[in-house]
Design a protein around this motif. Structure first.
Motif, PDB file in Angstrom:
ATOM      1  N   GLN A  50     -10.218  45.659  -7.180  1.00 45.23           N
ATOM      2  CA  GLN A  50     -11.754  44.911  -7.294  1.00 45.23           C
ATOM      3  C   GLN A  50     -11.899  43.580  -6.980  1.00 45.23           C
ATOM      4  OE1 GLN A  50     -11.349  46.272 -11.579  1.00 45.23           O
ATOM      5  NE2 GLN A  50     -13.210  47.343 -11.337  1.00 45.23           N
ATOM      6  N   TYR A  51     -10.641  43.006  -7.145  1.00 49.19           N
ATOM      7  CA  TYR A  51     -10.468  41.654  -6.864  1.00 49.19           C
ATOM      8  C   TYR A  51     -10.698  41.300  -5.543  1.00 49.19           C
ATOM      9  CZ  TYR A  51      -8.586  36.747  -6.469  1.00 49.19           C
ATOM     10  OH  TYR A  51      -8.039  35.509  -5.850  1.00 49.19           O
ATOM     11  N   ARG A  52      -9.954  42.220  -4.439  1.00 49.18           N
ATOM     12  CA  ARG A  52     -10.029  42.034  -3.271  1.00 49.18           C
ATOM     13  C   ARG A  52     -11.419  42.334  -2.588  1.00 49.18           C
ATOM     14  NH1 ARG A  52      -4.358  44.904  -1.862  1.00 49.18           N
ATOM     15  NH2 ARG A  52      -2.986  42.931  -2.348  1.00 49.18           N
ATOM     16  N   LYS A  53     -12.075  43.312  -3.392  1.00 50.69           N
ATOM     17  CA  LYS A  53     -13.431  43.805  -2.924  1.00 50.69           C
ATOM     18  C   LYS A  53     -14.255  42.571  -3.359  1.00 50.69           C
ATOM     19  CE  LYS A  53     -16.792  47.525  -3.685  1.00 50.69           C
ATOM     20  NZ  LYS A  53     -18.009  46.672  -4.138  1.00 50.69           N
ATOM     21  N   MET A  54     -14.238  41.871  -4.576  1.00 48.65           N
ATOM     22  CA  MET A  54     -15.046  40.825  -4.752  1.00 48.65           C
ATOM     23  C   MET A  54     -15.117  39.503  -3.788  1.00 48.65           C
ATOM     24  SD  MET A  54     -14.774  38.257  -7.898  1.00 48.65           S
ATOM     25  CE  MET A  54     -13.171  37.537  -7.080  1.00 48.65           C
ATOM     26  N   LYS A  55     -13.834  39.315  -3.279  1.00 52.13           N
ATOM     27  CA  LYS A  55     -13.474  38.140  -2.378  1.00 52.13           C
ATOM     28  C   LYS A  55     -14.210  38.470  -1.107  1.00 52.13           C
ATOM     29  CE  LYS A  55     -10.803  35.172  -3.000  1.00 52.13           C
ATOM     30  NZ  LYS A  55     -10.985  33.666  -3.812  1.00 52.13           N
ATOM     31  N   LYS A  56     -14.024  39.693  -0.796  1.00 48.19           N
ATOM     32  CA  LYS A  56     -14.518  40.131   0.709  1.00 48.19           C
ATOM     33  C   LYS A  56     -16.159  40.185   0.365  1.00 48.19           C
ATOM     34  CE  LYS A  56     -12.666  43.313   2.573  1.00 48.19           C
ATOM     35  NZ  LYS A  56     -12.265  44.820   3.093  1.00 48.19           N
ATOM     36  N   GLU A  57     -16.761  40.412  -0.797  1.00 48.40           N
ATOM     37  CA  GLU A  57     -18.395  40.692  -0.740  1.00 48.40           C
ATOM     38  C   GLU A  57     -19.141  39.521  -1.400  1.00 48.40           C
ATOM     39  OE1 GLU A  57     -18.920  44.467  -2.237  1.00 48.40           O
ATOM     40  OE2 GLU A  57     -17.932  45.639  -0.803  1.00 48.40           O
ATOM     41  N   TRP A  58     -18.445  38.510  -1.898  1.00 49.97           N
ATOM     42  CA  TRP A  58     -19.216  37.506  -2.759  1.00 49.97           C
ATOM     43  C   TRP A  58     -20.587  36.909  -1.914  1.00 49.97           C
ATOM     44  CZ3 TRP A  58     -20.002  32.398  -1.517  1.00 49.97           C
ATOM     45  CH2 TRP A  58     -19.434  31.823  -0.714  1.00 49.97           C
ATOM     46  N   ARG A  59     -20.362  36.897  -0.781  1.00 46.56           N
ATOM     47  CA  ARG A  59     -21.339  36.353   0.064  1.00 46.56           C
ATOM     48  C   ARG A  59     -22.723  37.340   0.171  1.00 46.56           C
ATOM     49  NH1 ARG A  59     -16.816  34.290   2.614  1.00 46.56           N
ATOM     50  NH2 ARG A  59     -16.948  31.918   2.943  1.00 46.56           N
ATOM     51  N   LEU A  60     -22.395  38.683  -0.178  1.00 44.16           N
ATOM     52  CA  LEU A  60     -23.452  39.709   0.038  1.00 44.16           C
ATOM     53  C   LEU A  60     -24.115  39.696  -1.169  1.00 44.16           C
ATOM     54  CD1 LEU A  60     -21.554  42.598   1.691  1.00 44.16           C
ATOM     55  CD2 LEU A  60     -22.956  41.073   2.773  1.00 44.16           C
ATOM     56  N   ASN A  61     -23.455  39.200  -2.442  1.00 45.33           N
ATOM     57  CA  ASN A  61     -24.087  39.077  -4.031  1.00 45.33           C
ATOM     58  C   ASN A  61     -24.876  37.789  -4.125  1.00 45.33           C
ATOM     59  OD1 ASN A  61     -23.402  41.601  -4.573  1.00 45.33           O
ATOM     60  ND2 ASN A  61     -21.320  41.005  -5.103  1.00 45.33           N
ATOM     61  N   SER A  62     -24.357  36.631  -3.327  1.00 41.76           N
ATOM     62  CA  SER A  62     -24.945  35.356  -3.742  1.00 41.76           C
ATOM     63  C   SER A  62     -25.138  34.389  -2.545  1.00 41.76           C
ATOM     64  CB  SER A  62     -23.903  34.461  -4.687  1.00 41.76           C
ATOM     65  OG  SER A  62     -22.740  34.414  -4.067  1.00 41.76           O
ATOM     66  N   LYS A  63     -25.989  33.560  -2.793  1.00 39.58           N
ATOM     67  CA  LYS A  63     -26.529  32.496  -1.668  1.00 39.58           C
ATOM     68  C   LYS A  63     -26.777  31.183  -2.717  1.00 39.58           C
ATOM     69  CE  LYS A  63     -31.438  33.694  -1.577  1.00 39.58           C
ATOM     70  NZ  LYS A  63     -32.342  34.269  -0.618  1.00 39.58           N
TER      71      LYS A  63
END
Length: 202
Positions: A50-63
């Protein structure tokens, strides 16, 4: 309201997901978050995956954008479900006894200070080398929580959604500053404008 009425008034039709969320709100009758641990993460454990997924996708969730509260802020780039690991608060790891010197230095050079206490011994200084999470503002009625989690023996601060967040909402959490004594004159005003605003952040 009929479809034609929505078109005349400029109101957009609700998406299926938003309708589902509104129905969920009615079922729960908007009770306190702690009454629904499955929706509000609290001390939720995060796995390495989950941590690695968050690190990879945080730009998709926030700006990053201009905040409606103060300065810059972080906004939801898309709808975010409750319990989503959104972004990590990153920066330089320093000892707690170094914070006063750092703050004085930043004041001298006219820089705002971004620090987050990781433990009784260490603080994350995000002022110079921090990530986008440092721009998340305080709110007395937050849509996120900041949790310290341990991943493979190392502590991390993760920003997690505590309710459904619509696309375009500003992300925020409660800074939970120590409450100042009555004799303290340097108080930090809260600008969140929430209905339950405490007026002061400390």
């Amino acid at each position: 309201m009929l479809k034609d009425d929505r078109q005349r008034t400029g109101e957009m039709p609700l998406t299926r997901r938003k309708l589902d969320f509104l129905e969920l709100c009615l079922k729960l009758k908007m009770r306190k978050p702690e009454e629904y641990p499955s929706l509000y993460p609290g001390k939720k454990v995060i796995t390495v995956k989950q941590y690695r997924k968050m690190k990879k996708e945080w730009r998709l969730n926030s700006k990053l954008n201009r905040s409606q509260i103060q300065g810059l802020g972080l906004y939801a780039r898309r709808d975010i479900d409750p319990g989503t690991f959104i972004i990590e608060y990153t920066g330089e790891l320093i000892r707690k006894d170094m914070t006063d010197a750092r703050e004085n230095y930043y004041d001298q050079i006219g820089k705002g200070t971004y620090m987050f206490r990781l433990s009784d011994e260490y603080v994350i200084d995000a002022t110079i080398v921090g990530g986008a999470a440092r721009y998340i503002n305080h709110n007395c009625d937050p849509n996120c929580v900041a949790e310290t989690v341990n991943i493979e023996g190392k502590d991390h601060i993760i920003i997690i959604s505590n309710r459904f967040i619509f696309q375009g909402e500003e992300l925020c959490y409660d800074y939970k500053f120590d409450v100042a004594d009555d004799g303290v004159t340097e108080r930090v005003a809260c600008l969140c404008r929430a209905v339950n605003c405490r007026k002061w952040m400390n």
